[in-house]
Design a protein around this motif. Structure first.
Motif, PDB file in Angstrom:
ATOM      1  N   THR A  61       0.835  -1.195   0.000  1.00 57.23           N
ATOM      2  CA  THR A  61       0.000   0.000   0.000  1.00 57.23           C
ATOM      3  C   THR A  61       0.871   1.246   0.000  1.00 57.23           C
ATOM      4  OG1 THR A  61      -1.843   1.112   1.130  1.00 57.23           O
ATOM      5  CG2 THR A  61      -0.149   0.113   2.529  1.00 57.23           C
ATOM      6  N   ASP A  64      -0.900   8.416   1.959  1.00 55.09           N
ATOM      7  CA  ASP A  64      -2.144   9.129   1.717  1.00 55.09           C
ATOM      8  C   ASP A  64      -1.982  10.282   0.730  1.00 55.09           C
ATOM      9  OD1 ASP A  64      -3.520   7.497   3.468  1.00 55.09           O
ATOM     10  OD2 ASP A  64      -3.079   8.757   5.209  1.00 55.09           O
ATOM     11  N   GLU A  66      -2.391  11.927  -2.465  1.00 57.75           N
ATOM     12  CA  GLU A  66      -3.301  11.631  -3.569  1.00 57.75           C
ATOM     13  C   GLU A  66      -2.536  11.530  -4.887  1.00 57.75           C
ATOM     14  OE1 GLU A  66      -7.078  10.766  -5.143  1.00 57.75           O
ATOM     15  OE2 GLU A  66      -6.400  10.970  -3.076  1.00 57.75           O
ATOM     16  N   GLY A  69       1.057   6.613  -5.417  1.00 59.68           N
ATOM     17  CA  GLY A  69       0.960   5.372  -4.666  1.00 59.68           C
ATOM     18  C   GLY A  69       2.173   4.477  -4.864  1.00 59.68           C
ATOM     19  N   ASN A  89      -4.243   2.906  -2.580  1.00 56.91           N
ATOM     20  CA  ASN A  89      -3.183   3.862  -2.932  1.00 56.91           C
ATOM     21  C   ASN A  89      -1.965   3.180  -3.555  1.00 56.91           C
ATOM     22  OD1 ASN A  89      -4.842   5.841  -1.787  1.00 56.91           O
ATOM     23  ND2 ASN A  89      -3.852   5.659   0.208  1.00 56.91           N
ATOM     24  N   GLN A  92       1.098   5.319  -9.726  1.00 57.87           N
ATOM     25  CA  GLN A  92       1.392   6.751  -9.666  1.00 57.87           C
ATOM     26  C   GLN A  92       0.755   7.439 -10.864  1.00 57.87           C
ATOM     27  OE1 GLN A  92       5.652   7.080  -9.161  1.00 57.87           O
ATOM     28  NE2 GLN A  92       5.605   5.940  -7.231  1.00 57.87           N
ATOM     29  N   LYS A 140      -8.140   0.908  -5.574  1.00 60.82           N
ATOM     30  CA  LYS A 140      -7.755   2.314  -5.517  1.00 60.82           C
ATOM     31  C   LYS A 140      -6.356   2.500  -6.109  1.00 60.82           C
ATOM     32  CE  LYS A 140      -7.953   6.595  -2.916  1.00 60.82           C
ATOM     33  NZ  LYS A 140      -8.008   7.297  -1.615  1.00 60.82           N
TER      34      LYS A 140
END
Length: 376
Positions: A61, A64, A66, A69, A89, A92, A140
């Motif tokens: 993971t 945070d 945004e 990741g 997450n 990228q 995500k």
């Protein structure tokens, strides 16, 4: 909708498992049995919202931040991923190559150092028969689900993806062949405006070479397409140079002959080029596409042809004698509730057969668009 499971209980007498959630469902989810109209087999389509498990014991993971990741990239050798959770997450945003899971030109270290095919099973170059991604989850992701780049023989099976930006399952250059995608579920694909142009109309499965196997997969809730065959005329990126690219010196097409002596790998054995749009459609069977914004299955520019060469008596040169279209099968598909076509056959598509397929509730169930036939 994402929910957590509070408990589960299996009753061996009824063979039923009861699952208790931590909260009630927020939305109403479709669940109905719909008879197929005028079907002499009296078949029924079970329209159900897919339920997938995202949690795994091993988790990769990101932070945070945004759009920025974690990403996993394999550059050489082999990579085996079994039951790993990627997310939340991961990937990228808007960065080429920074995908949640990325098999990236694994022959690169060989061809850059002018090495021949290795006997070491850990260093098999473009051949990825020892690698696999099985039972993993990706959710995500700011940049794709899984990318196969410059490799063949890879097994991708029983994985789930949810809430992905850009194409989900991504076959990159068009040289990738003989890979197997089996029983994967990809749900909710979003547009990405700073990757490829095609990521503005993304697909759960984006296929740049038809010579791969897609069996029992489900493509659901993409912004645009469920499955999209979209081959370039010839391979792109580093694969555009077959002598130096991902195949490099480790590849010998003679290793890939079928029982009739024909080449399984789509490669012109005389001139060493790949006409990507003329590769065979190896297998597309028992796949499901529903609730996609545009079309469930979108087929563009695949026209499998077989060439026959003869040596002339004059000067002993080779000439191409015939070019014959070959049958391509789209078999046992289920497409429903897609916004435009259930199955859209676009321009440049050859002798395609759609068999044993159910299409219902789409804007157009099966559509042929800009299709023109000349010779078969």
């Amino acid at each position: 909708e994402e929910v957590e499971i509070d408990s589960s209980e299996y009753n061996p007498n009824t063979n039923i498992t009861t699952i208790t959630l931590t909260r009630p469902l927020k939305y109403t989810h479709l669940g109905e049995d719909v008879p197929v109209p005028n079907d002499d087999q009296n078949r029924v389509v079970a329209k159900r919202a897919e339920v997938i498990l995202l949690d795994r014991k091993i988790q990769v993971t990101g932070t945070d931040v945004e759009g920025f990741g974690a990403h996993t990239m394999m550059l050489s050798g082999q990579m085996v991923l079994d039951y790993v959770q990627f997310g939340p997450n991961v990937g990228q945003a808007f960065q080429l190559g920074r995908y949640a899971i990325h098999y990236h030109t694994p022959n690169e270290h060989l061809f850059k150092n002018n090495l021949k095919k290795s006997d070491d099973p850990r260093m098999q170059g473009a051949w990825q028969g020892l690698s696999r991604t099985r039972g993993c989850s990706v959710h995500k992701s700011f940049n794709r689900m899984l990318t196969a780049h410059g490799c063949f023989g890879l097994n991708v099976e029983r994985n789930v993806g949810y809430n992905i930006m850009g194409h989900g399952m991504f076959i990159e250059d068009g040289i990738e062949q003989l890979n197997v995608y089996r029983e994967n579920v990809v749900i909710m694909i979003h547009r990405s405006f700073s990757l490829l142009n095609t990521d503005q109309t993304p697909a759960c499965f984006w296929m740049t070479n038809a010579n791969n196997r897609f069996i029992g997969n489900r493509a659901v809730g993409s912004h645009t397409f469920g499955f999209w065959y979209d081959p370039p005329e010839t391979p792109t990126g580093p694969s555009s140079n077959l002598a130096l690219g991902p195949l490099g010196t480790s590849f010998n097409s003679n290793d890939w002959k079928d029982e009739n002596g024909g080449f399984k790998f789509c490669l012109n054995s005389k001139w060493g080029w790949v006409k990507t749009r003329e590769c065979r459609l190896l297998q597309f069977e028992s796949n499901v596409a529903h609730s996609n914004g545009d079309s469930g299955i979108w087929i563009d520019h695949i026209d499998h042809k077989a060439e026959k060469w003869i040596r002339t008596w004059l000067r002993g040169t080779w000439i191409r004698k015939t070019i014959a279209r070959q049958t391509m099968l789209v078999k046992s598909s289920l497409v429903y509730n897609n916004g435009a076509e259930g199955i859209g056959v676009v321009e440049g598509v050859g002798h395609i057969h759609i068999e044993d397929t159910i299409a219902m509730g789409n804007g157009v169930d099966i559509g042929f668009i800009k299709s023109a036939g000349d010779f078969w």
